[in-house]
Scaffold this active site. Structure first.
Site, PDB file in Angstrom:
ATOM      1  CE  LYS A  57       0.754   1.800   3.450  1.00 52.63           C
ATOM      2  NZ  LYS A  57       1.965   2.238   4.221  1.00 52.63           N
ATOM      3  CE1 TYR A  80      -2.130  -0.169   7.410  1.00 49.32           C
ATOM      4  CE2 TYR A  80      -0.771   1.780   7.114  1.00 49.32           C
ATOM      5  CZ  TYR A  80      -0.920   0.408   7.087  1.00 49.32           C
ATOM      6  OH  TYR A  80       0.139  -0.384   6.739  1.00 49.32           O
TER       7      TYR A  80
HETATM    8  P1  NAD Z   1      12.253   1.305   2.678  1.00 52.37           P
HETATM    9  O1  NAD Z   1      12.692   2.632   2.233  1.00 52.37           O
HETATM   10  O2  NAD Z   1      12.765   0.786   3.981  1.00 52.37           O
HETATM   11  O3  NAD Z   1      12.619   0.214   1.587  1.00 52.37           O
HETATM   12  C1  NAD Z   1      12.495   0.439   0.200  1.00 52.37           C
HETATM   13  C2  NAD Z   1      13.357  -0.558  -0.530  1.00 52.37           C
HETATM   14  O4  NAD Z   1      13.305  -0.261  -1.927  1.00 52.37           O
HETATM   15  C3  NAD Z   1      14.847  -0.510  -0.109  1.00 52.37           C
HETATM   16  O5  NAD Z   1      15.331  -1.808   0.025  1.00 52.37           O
HETATM   17  C4  NAD Z   1      15.503   0.184  -1.298  1.00 52.37           C
HETATM   18  O6  NAD Z   1      16.849  -0.221  -1.474  1.00 52.37           O
HETATM   19  C5  NAD Z   1      14.632  -0.297  -2.438  1.00 52.37           C
HETATM   20  N1  NAD Z   1      14.762   0.538  -3.635  1.00 52.37           N
HETATM   21  C6  NAD Z   1      14.971   0.079  -4.876  1.00 52.37           C
HETATM   22  N2  NAD Z   1      15.078   1.094  -5.739  1.00 52.37           N
HETATM   23  C7  NAD Z   1      14.942   2.227  -5.028  1.00 52.37           C
HETATM   24  C8  NAD Z   1      14.986   3.599  -5.394  1.00 52.37           C
HETATM   25  N3  NAD Z   1      15.161   3.997  -6.656  1.00 52.37           N
HETATM   26  N4  NAD Z   1      14.819   4.500  -4.408  1.00 52.37           N
HETATM   27  C9  NAD Z   1      14.596   4.116  -3.134  1.00 52.37           C
HETATM   28  N5  NAD Z   1      14.549   2.806  -2.735  1.00 52.37           N
HETATM   29  C10 NAD Z   1      14.722   1.885  -3.691  1.00 52.37           C
HETATM   30  O7  NAD Z   1      10.663   1.288   2.671  1.00 52.37           O
HETATM   31  P2  NAD Z   1       9.683   0.266   3.395  1.00 52.37           P
HETATM   32  O8  NAD Z   1       9.296   0.809   4.711  1.00 52.37           O
HETATM   33  O9  NAD Z   1      10.213  -1.097   3.346  1.00 52.37           O
HETATM   34  O10 NAD Z   1       8.384   0.413   2.456  1.00 52.37           O
HETATM   35  C11 NAD Z   1       8.312  -0.238   1.212  1.00 52.37           C
HETATM   36  C12 NAD Z   1       6.841  -0.370   0.791  1.00 52.37           C
HETATM   37  O11 NAD Z   1       6.140  -1.112   1.785  1.00 52.37           O
HETATM   38  C13 NAD Z   1       6.107   0.959   0.681  1.00 52.37           C
HETATM   39  O12 NAD Z   1       5.171   0.866  -0.356  1.00 52.37           O
HETATM   40  C14 NAD Z   1       5.367   1.087   2.005  1.00 52.37           C
HETATM   41  O13 NAD Z   1       4.196   1.870   1.921  1.00 52.37           O
HETATM   42  C15 NAD Z   1       5.050  -0.360   2.277  1.00 52.37           C
HETATM   43  N6  NAD Z   1       4.887  -0.633   3.707  1.00 52.37           N
HETATM   44  C16 NAD Z   1       3.779  -1.258   4.117  1.00 52.37           C
HETATM   45  C17 NAD Z   1       3.595  -1.528   5.443  1.00 52.37           C
HETATM   46  C18 NAD Z   1       2.370  -2.256   5.891  1.00 52.37           C
HETATM   47  O14 NAD Z   1       2.134  -2.331   7.084  1.00 52.37           O
HETATM   48  N7  NAD Z   1       1.605  -2.841   4.988  1.00 52.37           N
HETATM   49  C19 NAD Z   1       4.546  -1.138   6.372  1.00 52.37           C
HETATM   50  C20 NAD Z   1       5.692  -0.500   5.922  1.00 52.37           C
HETATM   51  C21 NAD Z   1       5.859  -0.256   4.580  1.00 52.37           C
END
Ligand code: NAD
Length: 398
Positions: A155, A240
């Site tokens: 999401k 949410y």
């Molecule tokens: P994050 O920034 O920790 O991780 C993003 C990942 O994408 C990293 O591993 C990064 O290296 C990679 N990536 C690849 N290409 C990239 C680029 N060009 N720029 C930036 N990053 C790049 O983020 P996250 O917290 O893991 O969130 C990722 C997704 O998961 C988002 O869509 C977020 O909304 C979703 N999320 C959902 C929940 C939930 O409870 N459902 C919780 C947290 C995050």
């Protein structure tokens, strides 16, 4: 009113049948596919069974090994019964090495963003789970569908409704299922909110409060609108509130209003909103007062109805959720949410039945987010009568 007794029994069958209302259609009942204990039949699962006919765990490949994959999804995949961590997609060789040894992932199941499309030739991978920054969801969901894989997309589904439709179309064309990472549809406290609200156990709901805020640090620059962007509290945590208000009320808003919070940190919030108050107007006159922030902490979903109230606080966390009603505390256990969510989707695939959280649900919420931004920009009430008419009504079947 009948005395409520809260127990696990209340929600054991909550992941049963769902109903989806699509434009121009009456309520379309979808068969159960959510329960962890549901058994796949040999017929429906022929392509996903071993030669002996016993069910095999579907292989999931996580795309993007950031905080959510590392902290939540990979540990959850050690608790799942219908699926397992089979592959990874990462642009960071060090992460690949670390994950390879930690989770015993074979070299042939490790991809980077350039080799990703070769996943089409890998029978170990049934489901691609896109866990990238929001602005990258559309590209990778479409590539996964073209590779012939079922897809879970985190999401919010995408940056706009057009991208959402392209993702839905790509999965339909590939005859693969698309699901959104809406873990709370598989979480018993939130399922109880759906049941109490949609069944009108406390009478008609006349007001909802949905608030989600966190003090956002610099650990994901994209969340603050930098780099690939796609961040901001409305998309990240406000979704949410939209979700919670809709599944508690069991209706889809017909209009929204919104107002941005004043900016107190001009550097941190130069590219995104610091916070937003927004209201969702339901067809029967109920209003959901919602609030999302990256500079304050709140976490609550509350419904006020004709004969009482019910609420969760915290409502949207990974663990430690607590519920209360005007008749007492909800005695409900917390569960490993992501394990339930991924098992439910794997079960849908094994049983060849639709997910209760399809791409259309993600598109509906992205359409509402777009309307909220338009309302904030114009100061006007914005009609949302044209958003996809899709609801998770699985609570009504319990
Ligand atoms: P994050 O920034 O920790 O991780 C993003 C990942 O994408 C990293 O591993 C990064 O290296 C990679 N990536 C690849 N290409 C990239 C680029 N060009 N720029 C930036 N990053 C790049 O983020 P996250 O917290 O893991 O969130 C990722 C997704 O998961 C988002 O869509 C977020 O909304 C979703 N999320 C959902 C929940 C939930 O409870 N459902 C919780 C947290 C995050």
């Amino acid at each position: 009113m009948k005395q409520l007794t809260y127990s696990r029994r209340h929600f054991m069958h909550q992941m049963g049948a769902a109903s989806v209302v699509l434009p121009g259609l009456s309520v379309l009942s979808l068969q159960s596919c959510g329960g962890k204990s549901d058994k796949a039949t040999a017929e429906s699962a022929s392509s996903t069974t071993t030669t002996e006919g016993s069910k095999r765990k579907l292989g999931i490949a996580l795309v993007g090994l950031g905080q959510y994959s590392e902290g939540q999804l990979a540990p959850a995949l050690e608790k799942t019964t219908n699926c397992r961590l089979a592959g990874i997609v990462t642009g960071t060789p060090d992460k690949a090495e670390k994950w390879k040894s930690k989770y015993s992932i074979p070299e042939k199941n490790i991809y980077d963003y350039k080799t990703f499309d070769k996943i089409a030739d890998n029978p170990d991978i049934d489901i691609v789970y896109v866990v990238l920054p929001n602005s990258m969801h559309a590209e990778y969901v479409i590539r996964a569908a073209k590779a012939g894989k079922h897809v879970i997309c985190e999401k919010p589904m995408a940056m706009n409704a057009e991208e959402c439709q392209q993702m839905i179309d790509a999965c339909k064309k590939a005859n693969r299922q698309l699901s959104i990472g809406y873990r709370l549809h598989f979480e018993p406290h939130n399922q109880e909110m759906m049941r109490l609200g949609q069944k009108e156990t406390f009478g008609k709901i006349n007001r909802i409060v949905a608030e989600n805020g966190q003090v956002q640090d610099e650990s994901s620059p994209w969340r603050l609108g930098r780099g690939v962007g796609g961040g901001g509290p409305v998309r990240d945590v406000g979704v949410y509130c939209i979700q919670g208000a809709i599944y508690t009320k069991g209706q889809i808003p017909i209009a929204v209003t919104a107002r941005k919070h004043p900016v107190t940190d001009t550097e941190k919030f130069s590219k995104i909103e610091e916070g937003m108050d927004f209201s969702l107007y339901f067809p029967d006159g109920t209003i959901a007062a919602c609030k999302a922030s990256f500079n304050d902490k709140y976490n609550k979903l509350r419904a006020e109805a004709a004969k009482g109230w019910f609420e969760l606080a915290p409502a949207y966390a990974y663990d430690g959720l607590e519920g209360r009603t005007s008749q007492g505390k909800m005695e409900i256990e917390n569960v490993p949410q992501q394990a339930h969510q991924m098992d439910a989707f794997a079960n849908c695939i094994l049983q060849n039945k639709p997910t209760t959280v399809p791409g259309e649900l993600g598109k509906r919420d992205v359409q509402l987010i777009e309307a909220i931004f338009e309302a904030a920009r114009t100061g006007q009430k914005v009609s949302t009568k044209d958003v996809v008419q899709v609801l998770d009504k699985s609570a009504l079947m319990s």
